[in-house]
Design an enzyme around this catalytic site. Sequence first.
Site, PDB file in Angstrom:
ATOM      1  N   LYS A 126       0.796  -1.220   0.000  1.00 22.67           N
ATOM      2  CA  LYS A 126       0.000   0.000   0.000  1.00 22.67           C
ATOM      3  C   LYS A 126       0.829   1.272   0.000  1.00 22.67           C
ATOM      4  O   LYS A 126       0.364   2.329  -0.443  1.00 22.67           O
ATOM      5  CB  LYS A 126      -0.933   0.018   1.214  1.00 22.67           C
ATOM      6  CG  LYS A 126      -0.230   0.167   2.554  1.00 22.67           C
ATOM      7  CD  LYS A 126      -1.217   0.161   3.700  1.00 22.67           C
ATOM      8  CE  LYS A 126      -0.522   0.228   5.057  1.00 22.67           C
ATOM      9  NZ  LYS A 126       0.198   1.506   5.269  1.00 22.67           N
ATOM     10  N   GLY A 149      -4.716  -3.694  -0.180  1.00 30.25           N
ATOM     11  CA  GLY A 149      -5.396  -4.958  -0.412  1.00 30.25           C
ATOM     12  C   GLY A 149      -6.376  -5.327   0.687  1.00 30.25           C
ATOM     13  O   GLY A 149      -6.156  -5.014   1.856  1.00 30.25           O
ATOM     14  N   ALA A 170      10.353   3.627  27.604  1.00 31.54           N
ATOM     15  CA  ALA A 170      11.797   3.384  27.675  1.00 31.54           C
ATOM     16  C   ALA A 170      12.176   2.068  27.017  1.00 31.54           C
ATOM     17  O   ALA A 170      12.945   1.271  27.562  1.00 31.54           O
ATOM     18  CB  ALA A 170      12.265   3.390  29.130  1.00 31.54           C
ATOM     19  N   GLY A 173      12.345   4.247  21.786  1.00 33.97           N
ATOM     20  CA  GLY A 173      12.421   5.480  22.553  1.00 33.97           C
ATOM     21  C   GLY A 173      13.839   5.857  22.931  1.00 33.97           C
ATOM     22  O   GLY A 173      14.242   7.020  22.830  1.00 33.97           O
ATOM     23  N   LEU A 207      10.379  -7.893  15.265  1.00 34.08           N
ATOM     24  CA  LEU A 207      11.676  -7.498  14.722  1.00 34.08           C
ATOM     25  C   LEU A 207      11.730  -7.828  13.239  1.00 34.08           C
ATOM     26  O   LEU A 207      11.212  -8.858  12.799  1.00 34.08           O
ATOM     27  CB  LEU A 207      12.801  -8.234  15.456  1.00 34.08           C
ATOM     28  CG  LEU A 207      12.943  -7.915  16.950  1.00 34.08           C
ATOM     29  CD1 LEU A 207      13.897  -8.905  17.616  1.00 34.08           C
ATOM     30  CD2 LEU A 207      13.436  -6.493  17.151  1.00 34.08           C
ATOM     31  N   HIS A 267      14.202  -8.831  11.345  1.00 32.11           N
ATOM     32  CA  HIS A 267      14.912 -10.057  10.981  1.00 32.11           C
ATOM     33  C   HIS A 267      14.111 -11.301  11.348  1.00 32.11           C
ATOM     34  O   HIS A 267      14.218 -12.328  10.688  1.00 32.11           O
ATOM     35  CB  HIS A 267      16.322 -10.097  11.588  1.00 32.11           C
ATOM     36  CG  HIS A 267      16.418  -9.663  13.010  1.00 32.11           C
ATOM     37  ND1 HIS A 267      16.327  -8.349  13.396  1.00 32.11           N
ATOM     38  CD2 HIS A 267      16.639 -10.363  14.156  1.00 32.11           C
ATOM     39  CE1 HIS A 267      16.478  -8.258  14.720  1.00 32.11           C
ATOM     40  NE2 HIS A 267      16.652  -9.467  15.199  1.00 32.11           N
ATOM     41  N   HIS A 299      43.705 -10.732  17.159  1.00 34.63           N
ATOM     42  CA  HIS A 299      44.111  -9.704  18.116  1.00 34.63           C
ATOM     43  C   HIS A 299      44.739  -8.532  17.367  1.00 34.63           C
ATOM     44  O   HIS A 299      45.539  -8.739  16.455  1.00 34.63           O
ATOM     45  CB  HIS A 299      45.134 -10.280  19.094  1.00 34.63           C
ATOM     46  CG  HIS A 299      45.718  -9.260  20.021  1.00 34.63           C
ATOM     47  ND1 HIS A 299      45.040  -8.814  21.134  1.00 34.63           N
ATOM     48  CD2 HIS A 299      46.905  -8.585  19.985  1.00 34.63           C
ATOM     49  CE1 HIS A 299      45.798  -7.923  21.760  1.00 34.63           C
ATOM     50  NE2 HIS A 299      46.937  -7.764  21.076  1.00 34.63           N
TER      51      HIS A 299
END
EC number: 1.8.1.4
Length: 504
Positions: A71, A152, A219, A223, A358, A360, A483
């Site tokens: 949409k 739709g 929170a 936010g 979420l 993912h 490292h």
Amino acid sequence: MAMTSFARRKASTLLSKHLHTNSKYSLSLTRGFASAGSEENDVVVVGGGPGGYVAAIKAAQLGLKTTCIEKRGALGGTCLNVGCIPSKALLHSSHMYHEAKHSFASHGVKFPSVEVDLPAMLAQKDKAVANLTRGIEGLFKKNKVNYVKGYGKFVSPSEVSVDTLEGGSTVVKGKSIIIATGSDVKSLPGITIDEKRIVSSTGALALAEIPKKLVVIGAGYIGLEMGSVWGRLGSEVTVVEFAPDIVPTMDGEIRKQFQRTLEKQKMKFMLKTKVVSVDTSGDGVKLTLEPAAGGDQSTLEADVVLVSAGRIPFTSGLELDKIGVETDKAGRILVNERFATNVPGVYAIGDVIPGPMLAHKAEEDGVACVEFIAGKKGHVDYDLVPGVVYTHPEVASVGKTEEQVKTLGVDYRVGKFPFMANSRAKAIDDAEGIVKILAEKESDKILGVHIMAPNAGELIHEAVLALTYGASSEDIARTCHAHPTMSEALKEAAMATYDKPIHI
């Protein structure tokens, strides 16, 4: 570790057991695919967000004739257009400004002054969004996904009527229809969002000027991220939260350290506080507050108020009741382990069903759902979906929190390693944070990993892979890490879990 044949669902999800056994939710894999010249699609996806567009592309890759209906007229959904992507663009831009103003001099980089060009910053965000949305359209063309721009609604379990953005209408037919319409901003009683002075996350991404005072109601992830953006750019940010804690799903120990860090960044918190009313009759905004448990009221003034109290499934206008799709009290569509609703041929994925809201997670839902439709095996494990708060430092988690492990009654060990003892973090002078690993005491199997650090969202995926394959903390500890890297902190935390770390 052998992958399960069916999508494993999170134990705490609100799907009732009868969904998995009730014949209404059974799936027939015997129906044939549409022929090349047929007007009927094998798969119709309603919604072009992360779940929807990924499902559409995957379906086409599996040889199914596919149409996606969106949409907005721009693919990518809330995430790409007014969510994940533009917010990360502003988080990065505002962080660059903050670093230039507060940290560059200590690295020997000096200049007379630095200022914010807000229109240019917003333009960079918009450019990133536009490029990515066009990129998805390119992927549709590459994979031969038919794209219909419009709103739709169901006519029948196999037909979707679309009011197109061009002003016309059409009916799209499909043997299997996937609902992937995402979620919308959750409103609060008595607070009207005008996207100017009272804004949602959408309006917070496009403020015309930097507010002197910003109040954030809620929170949670969104936010705190948007509060961080405008706080870095100069706003005085106050976060008002009804609950006793910020980000309630976060590991308690990490949460406390995270809040202290945000407070050092001058973000203020008013926890256990209820917003009674909001008055916009004056030049600014006046909020009336009271303790969540009741008590004397107080007032708080702001130039802009961000309402960030969560999100709700978006199914408005789909006319689900016309075809009898069942939802729960929260408006989430009920599905079985194959993402099938109670209506044969109709499926749902992403934010409109139970589970983490979420992007993912929605993508994984989309791939697994289409694989089931194609007669293959799909796989999603909601216990192993990572979560990231993209502040600075970031906070990333996967698996169980310590509170959850205690509730399960499992004997466990905890290993921690601070970034103050990590050489790369010290070298770049950005060493605030910690890695925390929880592992079962007897088997050493990793139960949860929590990271607060710069780029924690990148570091967490080693832990996601470890949990996916049932690794022990010793497995990570005995894996060579380059490292100097931030990733060494994860190795050291693993060493601290099953034995002793070297560098602390």
